[in-house]
Write an enzyme that holds these catalytic residues in place. Structure first.
Site, PDB file in Angstrom:
ATOM      1  N   LYS A 157      11.518 -36.997  35.888  1.00  0.00           N
ATOM      2  CA  LYS A 157      12.739 -36.278  36.285  1.00  0.00           C
ATOM      3  C   LYS A 157      12.288 -34.968  36.917  1.00  0.00           C
ATOM      4  CE  LYS A 157      17.281 -35.294  34.310  1.00  0.00           C
ATOM      5  NZ  LYS A 157      18.106 -35.848  35.374  1.00  0.00           N
TER       6      LYS A 157
HETATM    7  C1  LIG Z   1      18.627 -40.325  39.064  1.00  0.00           C
HETATM    8  C2  LIG Z   1      19.172 -40.472  37.671  1.00  0.00           C
HETATM    9  N1  LIG Z   1      19.257 -41.692  37.128  1.00  0.00           N
HETATM   10  C3  LIG Z   1      19.729 -41.870  35.883  1.00  0.00           C
HETATM   11  C4  LIG Z   1      20.157 -40.810  35.119  1.00  0.00           C
HETATM   12  C5  LIG Z   1      20.666 -41.025  33.722  1.00  0.00           C
HETATM   13  O1  LIG Z   1      19.767 -40.527  32.782  1.00  0.00           O
HETATM   14  P1  LIG Z   1      20.228 -40.002  31.350  1.00  0.00           P
HETATM   15  O2  LIG Z   1      21.022 -41.083  30.739  1.00  0.00           O
HETATM   16  O3  LIG Z   1      18.984 -39.743  30.620  1.00  0.00           O
HETATM   17  O4  LIG Z   1      21.040 -38.786  31.578  1.00  0.00           O
HETATM   18  C6  LIG Z   1      20.100 -39.528  35.652  1.00  0.00           C
HETATM   19  C7  LIG Z   1      20.547 -38.376  34.866  1.00  0.00           C
HETATM   20  O5  LIG Z   1      19.791 -37.596  34.442  1.00  0.00           O
HETATM   21  C8  LIG Z   1      19.585 -39.349  36.943  1.00  0.00           C
HETATM   22  O6  LIG Z   1      19.507 -38.129  37.487  1.00  0.00           O
END
Ligand SMILES: Cc1ncc(COP(=O)(O)O)c(C=O)c1O
Length: 308
Positions: A157
């Site tokens: 991330k």
């Molecule tokens: C590109 C992306 N995909 C998926 C998610 C979902 O991740 P999470 O459930 O950990 O928030 C996020 C959110 O953070 C994201 O930015």
């Protein structure tokens, strides 16, 4: 988004307005940061952070993939988050920890630039809108493909990687849609610009796996567990774009968005149905501490001493 009073910055709480960086911050130029999106909920045991340890672990994993040494321990960041929520007097909030390369030598080589850490918290309602959360959002398959692991590290991330989501989001928004759905570089369905995606067909739930270069969403894993607990068959597999148009239901999951039905994709109606509704009801019970079986997913915000 409602501004809070204090932001945790490199070990101390500073006024929201004073949480500033130098213009030569490496991450501003080259996107060399990693971050998390976390939520804390009001529960019968007080404010509790949902899957906090998992978010902190992912933050450390993201930092590790970019060879950034976080100058705090997991426990220190956890305690700092508790303190920041308490000192801002928030019962529920969104939490944004950020680890980034600060001002140091200019140029692409990042490893000699300092690693800085901030934690901001604020009250944040439904990310895709209250109406979208209730009635479903309209999604558009993006002309921008999801970043591939041949170019960057989709499992991290990392801030710089988000220009991909930003381009997709702008395109979808300008076309009058609330959310973009990105395909991976093979042309298979990947995810939303900030959410993972699930498809329901004939009672079976499917979601793309890691071969589709998804971000491993923490809500994705929560929903997989909750859906199986409810007795649904759930498979991780490649999903073709055409399946979106044939689906009985499609929904998105993410910390900011939570669980949001998709009611239309590329101008084609999709049902907003009972499977999404039942998973969302169970999820709401879990995050608000009403299902004791999932109590281990909640990190109650502890009392911290307030300086005199
Ligand atoms: C590109 C992306 N995909 C998926 C998610 C979902 O991740 P999470 O459930 O950990 O928030 C996020 C959110 O953070 C994201 O930015």
């Amino acid at each position: 988004m409602k501004q809070a009073d204090l932001i945790w910055m490199n070990g101390e709480l500073v006024a929201w307005e004073d949480a500033k960086v130098h213009v030569l911050t490496h991450a501003l130029h080259y996107g060399t940061g990693v971050f998390e999106g976390v939520r804390a909920y009001d529960t019968p045991r007080g404010t509790a952070i949902f899957r906090h340890a998992d978010h902190i672990d992912r933050l450390f994993r993201s930092a590790g993939m970019y060879l950034m040494d976080i100058p705090y321990t997991r426990e220190e960041l956890r305690a700092a988050t508790h303190e920041t929520i308490q000192r801002n007097n928030l019962k529920s909030c969104y939490i944004r920890p950020l680890v980034f390369r600060g001002a140091g030598p200019m140029g692409l080589f990042p490893l000699d630039s300092p690693v800085e850490v901030t934690i901001a918290v604020w009250e944040w309602g439904a990310y895709l809108g209250d109406e979208g959360k209730r009635l479903g959002v309209r999604g558009k398959v993006s002309s921008f493909r999801r970043i591939s692991s041949n170019a960057v590290i989709p499992a991290a991330k990392a801030t710089g990687q988000y220009v991909n989501s930003v381009l997709a989001k702008i395109e979808a928004s300008k076309a009058g849609y609330e959310e973009a759905i990105l395909l991976d570089d093979r042309g298979m369905v990947c995810e939303g610009s900030g959410e993972n995606l699930f498809v329901v067909k004939d009672g079976v739930i499917a979601t793309p796996g890691f071969a589709a270069d998804i971000l491993g969403g923490i809500n994705r894993s929560s929903v997989i567990t909750i859906a199986r607990d409810l007795g649904y068959e759930l498979v991780e597999r490649d999903i073709a774009r055409g399946e979106l148009y044939l689906a009985d239901e499609v929904f998105l999951t993410g910390t900011a968005a939570e669980i949001v039905p998709v009611r239309e994709i590329d101008g084609r109606a999709v049902g907003v149905g009972p499977v999404t509704a039942s998973i969302r009801a169970a999820y709401d019970d879990v995050v608000h501490g009403r299902d004791p079986r999932f109590a281990a997913w909640l990190d109650p915000v502890r009392a911290v001493a307030t300086p005199a």
